[in-house]
Design a protein around this motif. Structure first.
Motif, short mmCIF file in Angstrom:
data_model
loop_
_atom_site.label_atom_id
_atom_site.label_comp_id
_atom_site.label_asym_id
_atom_site.label_seq_id
_atom_site.Cartn_x
_atom_site.Cartn_y
_atom_site.Cartn_z
N ASP A 151 28.92 43.94 42.31
CA ASP A 151 29.21 42.91 41.29
C ASP A 151 30.00 43.52 40.14
OD1 ASP A 151 27.88 41.04 42.80
OD2 ASP A 151 26.03 41.11 41.63
N LYS A 201 33.62 44.13 41.17
CA LYS A 201 34.39 42.88 41.17
C LYS A 201 34.81 42.50 39.75
CE LYS A 201 32.39 40.78 45.34
NZ LYS A 201 31.51 39.70 45.85
N GLN A 202 33.89 42.66 38.80
CA GLN A 202 34.21 42.35 37.40
C GLN A 202 35.30 43.26 36.86
OE1 GLN A 202 30.47 42.58 35.29
NE2 GLN A 202 30.12 40.39 35.46
N ARG A 208 38.60 42.34 38.42
CA ARG A 208 39.09 41.05 37.94
C ARG A 208 39.61 41.15 36.51
NH1 ARG A 208 34.94 38.29 39.28
NH2 ARG A 208 33.84 38.34 37.29
N TYR A 209 38.99 41.99 35.69
CA TYR A 209 39.35 42.12 34.28
C TYR A 209 40.54 43.04 34.07
CZ TYR A 209 38.49 42.42 29.22
OH TYR A 209 38.61 42.34 27.87
#
Length: 205
Positions: free
Chosen positions: A16, A19-20, A23-24
């Motif tokens: 998780d 992924k953050q 994405r950021y």
């Protein structure tokens, strides 16, 4: 890298987090590019304004000696009353954009002062206005550069620390869990074989 738990729960948390980060990161990279472009624009604009100021300063110097003939109060009255700006947001950073400078009114007797005073007052006001604009541009560029440094640090943190750490943690946990599953399967096979041997012995008895 901080100590990680070799569990399925930790594996989910690391996935998780990865992924953050992934994405950021593009958002941060885009912000960095926007800031770099705007800083370049501000630096070019600043260079133009400084050249304009130098030209006007040279023009003023050509007749500056005449100021000795001007009334003392005239020289003290040529000053900025207020600088008007508007706010502009660049990649999340608010900077001021110069609009105009307003001067205190200069009052003098048209009959007692030389004819060149009107032109002189206008030239000096233009010079002071340019100086005010340069100051506003420098202030905005300074804020943008400070934000660029912070954004670059965050990009480096994500690219070189956070993402590699999460990927390495996921790799280690998957290896550990894989080994545990392989060991469990091995133990099951051994247990099954022992049970089968026991049943075979019982059948012969």
């Amino acid at each position: 890298m901080a100590k990680i738990k070799l569990t399925k729960g930790e594996l989910k948390q690391q996935r998780d987090a990865l992924k953050q980060f992934q994405r950021y990161l593009p958002t941060l990279q885009l912000k960095k590019q926007q800031l770099q472009l705007e800083i370049l624009h501000q630096e070019n604009l600043l260079e133009q304004k400084i050249k304009q100021e130098e030209l006007k300063r040279h023009a003023v110097l050509s007749w500056a000696g005449l100021l000795a003939e001007a009334p003392e109060e005239l020289k003290s009255w040529i000053k900025i009353k207020e600088v008007f700006t508007e706010s502009r947001n660049i990649a999340g950073v608010d900077i001021r954009v110069f609009l105009r400078a307003e001067f205190d009114p200069v009052e003098y007797d048209l009959f007692l002062t030389p004819l060149w005073v009107d032109v002189g007052v206008e030239a000096l006001c233009a010079l002071l206005s340019l100086a005010a604009e340069i100051s506003v541009i420098e202030e905005g560029a300074k804020r943008l550069r400070a934000e660029l440094r912070l954004t670059s640090q965050r990009v480096n943190l994500f690219e070189k620390v956070k993402i590699p750490e999460a990927e390495e943690a996921i790799r280690l946990i998957k290896i550990y869990i894989g080994d545990q599953m392989a060991n469990a399967v091995g133990r099951c096979k051994i247990a099954k074989r022992k049970i089968e041997e026991s049943l075979y012995v019982e059948a012969l008895a």
